[in-house]
Structure formats: structure tokens, C-alpha cells
Write a protein that holds these residues in place. Structure first.
Motif, mmCIF file in Angstrom:
data_model
loop_
_atom_site.group_PDB
_atom_site.id
_atom_site.type_symbol
_atom_site.label_atom_id
_atom_site.label_comp_id
_atom_site.label_asym_id
_atom_site.label_seq_id
_atom_site.Cartn_x
_atom_site.Cartn_y
_atom_site.Cartn_z
ATOM 1 N N THR A 80 45.662 23.957 40.800
ATOM 2 C CA THR A 80 44.931 24.669 41.863
ATOM 3 C C THR A 80 43.451 24.308 41.835
ATOM 4 O OG1 THR A 80 46.490 26.516 41.757
ATOM 5 C CG2 THR A 80 44.349 26.965 42.751
ATOM 6 N N SER A 201 40.396 32.985 45.122
ATOM 7 C CA SER A 201 41.311 33.467 46.172
ATOM 8 C C SER A 201 42.686 32.838 45.999
ATOM 9 C CB SER A 201 40.754 33.137 47.557
ATOM 10 O OG SER A 201 39.520 33.783 47.776
ATOM 11 N N ALA A 202 42.721 31.530 45.720
ATOM 12 C CA ALA A 202 43.998 30.813 45.590
ATOM 13 C C ALA A 202 44.790 31.284 44.368
ATOM 14 C CB ALA A 202 43.743 29.312 45.497
ATOM 15 N N LEU A 203 44.098 31.643 43.286
ATOM 16 C CA LEU A 203 44.785 32.063 42.062
ATOM 17 C C LEU A 203 45.288 33.505 42.134
ATOM 18 C CD1 LEU A 203 42.496 30.418 39.361
ATOM 19 C CD2 LEU A 203 44.790 29.704 40.038
ATOM 20 N N GLN A 204 44.842 34.258 43.144
ATOM 21 C CA GLN A 204 45.315 35.634 43.368
ATOM 22 C C GLN A 204 45.177 36.506 42.115
ATOM 23 O OE1 GLN A 204 49.309 34.861 44.857
ATOM 24 N NE2 GLN A 204 48.571 34.861 46.954
ATOM 25 N N LEU A 205 43.977 36.503 41.569
ATOM 26 C CA LEU A 205 43.714 37.271 40.349
ATOM 27 C C LEU A 205 43.422 38.739 40.650
ATOM 28 C CD1 LEU A 205 41.324 34.681 38.659
ATOM 29 C CD2 LEU A 205 43.658 35.183 37.977
ATOM 30 N N GLY A 206 43.147 39.055 41.895
ATOM 31 C CA GLY A 206 42.725 40.400 42.267
ATOM 32 C C GLY A 206 41.355 40.345 42.923
ATOM 33 N N ASP A 207 40.797 41.527 43.187
ATOM 34 C CA ASP A 207 39.503 41.591 43.863
ATOM 35 C C ASP A 207 38.408 41.051 42.949
ATOM 36 O OD1 ASP A 207 37.844 42.064 45.963
ATOM 37 O OD2 ASP A 207 37.610 44.210 45.592
ATOM 38 N N LEU A 394 46.472 35.851 33.905
ATOM 39 C CA LEU A 394 47.728 35.451 34.551
ATOM 40 C C LEU A 394 48.914 35.594 33.600
ATOM 41 C CD1 LEU A 394 46.658 32.320 36.638
ATOM 42 C CD2 LEU A 394 47.276 34.584 37.495
ATOM 43 N N LYS A 397 49.838 39.158 33.496
ATOM 44 C CA LYS A 397 50.503 39.531 34.760
ATOM 45 C C LYS A 397 51.957 39.067 34.771
ATOM 46 C CE LYS A 397 47.004 40.008 38.387
ATOM 47 N NZ LYS A 397 46.626 39.553 39.718
#
Length: 506
Positions: A80, A201-207, A394, A397
Motif C-alpha cells: 500500500t 486512509s488506504a490502511l483503514q487504521l481508524g480516525d 493491524l 485488529k
């Protein structure tokens, strides 16, 4: 030998006492773990088992191994990040893992004590690289490069107190993107912030939130508050701790340890509480004292321009102009920034709390000049992605969601339904490999079909190419979808195309 053994036995007794005492005192988990490791090491050195020496099997403090599942997550993250760097036109370079000690000395402020020095090897004093920025500056000066956009992903080393659960290690990867060259103000800087936004944003880690400040604004703030020039950098190192400790603790340090006046400290305290957006920049441009300082005025002018570009990029709502952001490294000269993840806001909190930095960087226009014989400067700005902390988040998660992680890219398993078909399986898998298909076969002459299908279930292989005597007579291969269990006969000459189509391979 007897004397040495007696000494080790005494050391072992003392170490065991220390471990017991720490447990009774409920000392920190990491401290107990460290002392237990020392105890095990002494035990290993003391005895032998069946004539074989015993030794402790462990990774060094602050390091870890990565198994297939961890590496699968890591490769996904790297992919990514690299695709984003390439999308922005970056080239890739590499530099040695160790540098001349003099190359690294004096570049990191109070963090210089964390550099790993190596023993003298053949007359050169060497150190392991602390980051990728200083080696990059050395590379530019040595090769007389004045214009490059590059990325570099490699391991760096810091003699820090590790916090493994938070992704802080002594050996870790950095992922750096830098733009070197003389350009119009704030355009490259805005692109670096856009890159941070795209990756997080691409890794979708949170806000997340990206904090920005400027070393010139900080220095102007210190000047108007009455900090002596000689103490700018050391006070900056203290202010840099505000993301971890309260202002009261920082104030105590700069007044007590660094002997700054209480008036100057309280003045700094008024400024470092401020954070906002373009409105705060405008407010500080009207500040009766700060606006009279040349450095601060330049920094605020560039900050205003930066926010205009960030609005054009559509990311200004994720950026906070934060006067408490300092970044302790000595080489920063202009804009600095740091991205933090935010915890979910609850009813009692006015604003979300941060859970740690995941990216940081800034402008360092003077670093290359430190290495150039004539002091020729090459303006640079860059960002470093905190890959270890991202990976740690990650990994947690994935464990929490119980998501099954594939550790291979195998598209198809070549299987047989009857015995004595090993030769045919090997012929077929060779055809698939030669056509670029990722394929596996079980290393048994006569594996049971059920075992072959179970292997696909366990490893996440999506397709099975099954051959039997009837399929060989008919010139077909039975292609089974592991998820749906649907089977269809495919002409052998069409098998490669069908596998590519089903696994979305071009």
C-alpha cells in the motif's frame, strides 16, 4: 573452572532474589521480563545437559521474529505504501546499514545518545544508522545531487527502551518519502501531507489527525517569550514531550532542569495550548508580539499558504495547526508535521484522545549543506511512515476480528482422485508453473483426495485441479471451487486461462 562455576552460581542466586523481589513489589512487566531473561541466561551458562552446552534461545532485547502471518500483514502494508510513493513519482534508493560515526554525530539533538556505535573495524569508527534522513542527505552531498524525489524503506537502529506492544523496537523499519530541490514554497510540503493522508486512509487504521507547525514559528515564540538563543534546541526537546506528558511536567523540566525563568515558561505555556486551522494562523499574524518577530512572520506566512494548498487537495479538515508540536530532531528548519490516530470520542470528552504517532516529518533545508565541502544547501522536505506502530495496530485488529490470514498466493492445488497418478500431477503442475500460475502439489505419491481438499481449506487455496483416469482419457481437468464446492470439467488447453479468470490474474 570450579571458581568460575561458583561465581556463576552466586550470580544466579542473586538474580533469582532480584526477580522474586520485583514480583513482590509488583514492578513493571517489562522490567520483570528483562530480569527473568537474565536469570534464564545465567542458568543456561551454568549447566550442561548430557554433555551438550545449554544456551538461551531468544531474540535480543527490542527485536522480534516475524512468522508467515505477521509477514503477510506486513507485505500488504508495504505494498500500500510503495504504491502510493510510486503514484507520486518517487524513485527508490538504498544506503549502507552503517555509516561513519561522524556522519551521524550532532544531527539528532538529545537523541544522539540512542545511536548504536560499532567497535573499531579497520580504522573506521562506525555507527548503525539511526534514521534514513541523514544517510539520504549524505548521499545527496556525496553524489552532488540537487534534485530528486525518492523513497527508501529499510531498517534503522536505536538504543531505546523498547515497548514492544506499542510497536517501539530497537531494530525497526522506516518508510521515507523525500523531495529534494529548489521549488516554490509549500508545494512539495503540501504533497507530503497529501501522501500521509492517502496512506492512512488506504490502511483503514481508524480516525486520524495530522498536526502541523513550523520551526520558525517555534523559534519566534521562544524569542518573544524571552528564551535565550542558546537554549532554543534544548527547550524544543522538552516541548516535544507534550504528546506524552502534561504541560505541568514539561514546565517543571524547563524551569527546574534547564533553568528557564518562570515568566518565560508561562509565556510558552500560553502559546503551546493553541491549536486550530487557518483561523489560528490569521489570529497569530495579528499577535502584537509574534507578528513583530521576523522568523515567526515568515513561518506564519508559509503556514497560511500551506493551508490554501491543503484545501485544494481536499484534506484541510484532517490538518491541525498545533503550536505544541516540536519534533526534537535538530535538523528541521521549517514546516514540521506528525500524524496521530484518534480514540473514539465518548460523551464526557470534548475532543478525542490520541493513541500515538504513526507518521512524521518536515522540512530540513540545511542538512545536506552540513556534508558539502562548500556548505552548498539543497532544500529538502519529507515524511516517514511509522510502519512498526501501524503493523502493531493491524496485527491486534486481525487477532480481535479472528480474520483468517492467507500466508501464500497459491491459486490452485493440483490433486488426484486415484492412486498412481504422481507423474501426471507433476506434468500438470509443471505446465501451470511454466504459464505463470501459482500452484502447489502435496509431496506424497498417493495422497487421499480428502487430505488434499482439507489442505486447501486450511491454507486458503481457492481452486483444486483434480485429475483422474477418466479426466486423462477425456483430455480434461476437473476444476473445483473450494468455497462453493462446485466442480466443472475444463479442457486441458483452456485450464490456464480459466484459473487466471477465476483468480483475477491478468
Amino acid at each position: 573452572m570450579a571458581t568460575e562455576a561458583a561465581g556463576l552460581a552466586e550470580a544466579l542466586r542473586l538474580q533469582a532474589d532480584m526477580v522474586r523481589r520485583l514480583k513482590q513489589e509488583q514492578a513493571g512487566t517489562e522490567e520483570v521480563a528483562e530480569q527473568v531473561a537474565k536469570l534464564l541466561e545465567l542458568k543456561g551458562r551454568l549447566g550442561v545437559d548430557d554433555g551438550r552446552p545449554r544456551f538461551l534461545l531468544k531474540t535480543p532485547k527490542g527485536t522480534r521474529d516475524y512468522g508467515p502471518k505477521q509477514m503477510a500483514i506486513r507485505e500488504r502494508v508495504f505494498s500500500t505504501i510503495i504504491s502510493c510513493f510510486k503514484r507520486h513519482g518517487a524513485e527508490v534508493i538504498d544506503t549502507p546499514v552503517f555509516e561513519l560515526k561522524e556522519t551521524l554525530t550532532g544531527k539528532y539533538g538529545e537523541d544522539s545518545k540512542l545511536i548504536y556505535d560499532l567497535k573499531d573495524q579497520g580504522g573506521e569508527l562506525l555507527s548503525l544508522r539511526y534514521d534514513l534522513t541523514v544517510p539520504f542527505a549524505r548521499y545527496l552531498a556525496m553524489n552532488k545531487i540537487t534534485n530528486i524525489k525518492r523513497y527508501h524503506i529499510a531498517k534503522v537502529y536505536r538504543r531505546d527502551n523498547p515497548a514492544m506492544t506499542r510497536g517501539r523496537y530497537r531494530e525497526f523499519y522506516q518508510c521515507d518519502f523525500d523531495i529534494a530541490g529548489q521549488f516554490d514554497p509549500m508545494i512539495p510540503d503540501a504533497e507530503c501531507l497529501k501522501i500521509v493522508y492517502e496512506i492512512l486512509s488506504a490502511l483503514q487504521l481508524g480516525d486520524f489527525l495530522i498536526k502541523v507547525n513550523d520551526r520558525r514559528i517555534l523559534d519566534g515564540m521562544f524569542a518573544v517569550c524571552g528564551v535565550p538563543d542558546s537554549k532554543f534546541r534544548t527547550i524544543c526537546s522538552s516541548v516535544d514531550k507534550l504528546d506524552k506528558v502534561m504541560w505541568e511536567d514539561v514546565r517543571s523540566e524547563i524551569v527546574g532542569e534547564k533553568e528557564l525563568s518562570t515568566e518565560a515558561a508561562d509565556c510558552i505555556g500560553e502559546y503551546v495550548r493553541l491549536h486550530g486551522g487557518l483561523d489560528l494562523v490569521e489570529q497569530l499574524l495579528q499577535d502584537p508580539e509574534l507578528s513583530q518577530n521576523k522568523l515567526a512572520r515568515e513561518g506564519l506566512g508559509d503556514m497560511k499558504l500551506l493551508f490554501e494548498y491543503l484545501m485544494l487537495f481536499g484534506i484541510a479538515d484532517k490538518i491541525s495547526f498545533d503550536l505544541s508540536l516540536a519534533r526534537g530532531l535538530d535538523y528541521y528548519t521549517g514546516v514540521i508535521y506528525e500524524a496521530v490516530l484518534l480514540q473514539q470520542q465518548n460523551d464526557r470528552e470534548e475532543e478525542p484522545a490520541t493513541v500515538g504517532s504513526v507518521a512524521g516529518g518536515g522540512r530540513y533545508d540545511g542538512l545536506v549543506g552540513m556534508f558539502d565541502p562548500k556548505g552548498k544547501k539543497v532544500p529538502c522536505v519529507g515524511v516517514s511512515i511509522g510502519i512498526e506502530r501501524i503493523f502493531s495496530i493491524l496485527e491486534q485488529k486481525m487477532e480481535a476480528s479472528k480474520e483468517k490470514i492467507r500466508t501464500t498466493d497459491t491459486q490452485v492445488l493440483v490433486a488426484s482422485a486415484q492412486k498412481k497418478l504422481l507423474e501426471e500431477r507433476l506434468k500438470l503442475i509443471s505446465e501451470l508453473w511454466d504459464s505463470g500460475i501459482k500452484a502447489e502439489v502435496l509431496y506424497k505419491k498417493n495422497p487421499k483426495l480428502l487430505n488434499q481438499l482439507q489442505y486447501c481449506e486450511d491454507t486458503g487455496i481457492p481452486l483444486v485441479a483434480i485429475i483422474g483416469e477418466q479426466e486423462l482419457k477425456d483430455g480434461v481437468v476437473k476444476l473445483r471451487d473450494v468455497a462453493t464446492r462446485e466442480e466443472v470439467d475444463i479442457r486441458r488447453e483452456n485450464l490456464v486461462e480459466e484459473i487466471k479468470k477465476r483468480t483475477c490474474q491478468p
